[in-house]
Design an enzyme around this catalytic site. Sequence first.
Site, mmCIF file in Angstrom:
data_model
loop_
_atom_site.group_PDB
_atom_site.id
_atom_site.type_symbol
_atom_site.label_atom_id
_atom_site.label_comp_id
_atom_site.label_asym_id
_atom_site.label_seq_id
_atom_site.Cartn_x
_atom_site.Cartn_y
_atom_site.Cartn_z
ATOM 1 N N GLU A 193 -61.074 0.520 34.804
ATOM 2 C CA GLU A 193 -60.840 1.481 35.831
ATOM 3 C C GLU A 193 -59.478 1.994 36.238
ATOM 4 O OE1 GLU A 193 -64.101 1.168 39.140
ATOM 5 O OE2 GLU A 193 -63.659 -0.876 38.719
ATOM 6 N N SER A 213 -52.403 -1.094 37.117
ATOM 7 C CA SER A 213 -51.570 -0.704 36.029
ATOM 8 C C SER A 213 -50.980 -1.775 35.035
ATOM 9 C CB SER A 213 -50.381 0.244 36.261
ATOM 10 O OG SER A 213 -49.430 0.699 35.237
ATOM 11 N N GLU A 251 -54.476 -9.973 43.127
ATOM 12 C CA GLU A 251 -55.067 -9.197 44.301
ATOM 13 C C GLU A 251 -54.721 -8.111 44.449
ATOM 14 O OE1 GLU A 251 -53.830 -10.797 48.189
ATOM 15 O OE2 GLU A 251 -52.125 -9.768 48.270
ATOM 16 N N GLY A 259 -39.714 -10.584 36.439
ATOM 17 C CA GLY A 259 -38.802 -11.183 37.495
ATOM 18 C C GLY A 259 -39.306 -11.392 38.941
ATOM 19 N N ARG A 291 -51.330 -13.582 45.120
ATOM 20 C CA ARG A 291 -51.467 -13.202 46.223
ATOM 21 C C ARG A 291 -50.194 -12.893 46.999
ATOM 22 N NH1 ARG A 291 -54.491 -18.110 49.852
ATOM 23 N NH2 ARG A 291 -52.325 -18.856 50.028
#
Length: 316
Positions: A193, A213, A251, A259, A291
């Site tokens: 997705e 992405s 998450e 980095g 997270r």
Amino acid sequence: MTATRLAWGDGLATFDEHGSMLDCWFPEPRLGGVPAGRDRDLAPKHLADQAHADERRGVELRPVVVEIDLDAPVESVGDAYLRLHLLSHLLVAPNTINLDGIFGRLPTNAWTDLGPMPAEAARERLPRLRRAGIQIYAIDKFPRLLDYVAPQGVRIADGGRVRLGAHLAPGTVVMHEGFVNFNAGTLGTSMVEGRISQGVVVGEGSDIGGGASIMGTLSGGGTQRVRIGARSLLGANSGLGISLGDDSVVEAGLYVTAGTKVRLPGELDAAGAPRVVKAAELSDVPSLLFRRNSTTGAVEAISREGAGIRLNSELH
């Protein structure tokens, strides 16, 4: 001495009025060299029957035979298209063949629903195309996957978002906002997705969430190849610039680059505080949850128990 890796195919190529090749369709690309005794001037009937001139686009379609060295740089338009077909026919995996020079070899075409035409002729020929009901849908170097290959056992909601050269394993679902570039894709059942950039591979059973992405190698001079492990999840609107190990999760909304400073709550430094490392040191480490601490804002990586995510089998 290393043996030469060859591939070949009978193709139907599109040429402009100057004799320059614009694209080439290979219905059945093959690994290995052209068979001994094969007459290269004798095209298969199903391709020879499709040879014709299209005056509306100013092109001519002719059969060709192309043989390439998979470890050598791309040498021609036909060479480039054969490599892209090999990837999309699942005959080779992403990052296993030489694609050096592919951008310089591929022409920028005006893509119509009948096939390519020279981009520089699009403006002049547009009235004629409109009268014939022919639509120009893109001007680009890379075409849509579905104009050349119909992958088996795969769902693609929007064909315009998957390029020729994408490697989609059976069981892959690419939703409307998903995108898969060339020399990238899936190695097994997956939900896409988000965005799979060039050079990225996604393992069996993984989910690339909506708006997520993955950094490729085409922008910024990067060279690192990013891999998403098996049974892993990129949450909605997250991002990743390192390889994600098996059974791991990033998450929603968190972008982790090489980095990024990551705190490890389960490990202490010499002062007794949680150890902090660059995310690159955690590349490909399995069973991690990345997270952001909701109190301090620090990015953390903690160990996860058991197997990773489980996809909804009814969707695949």
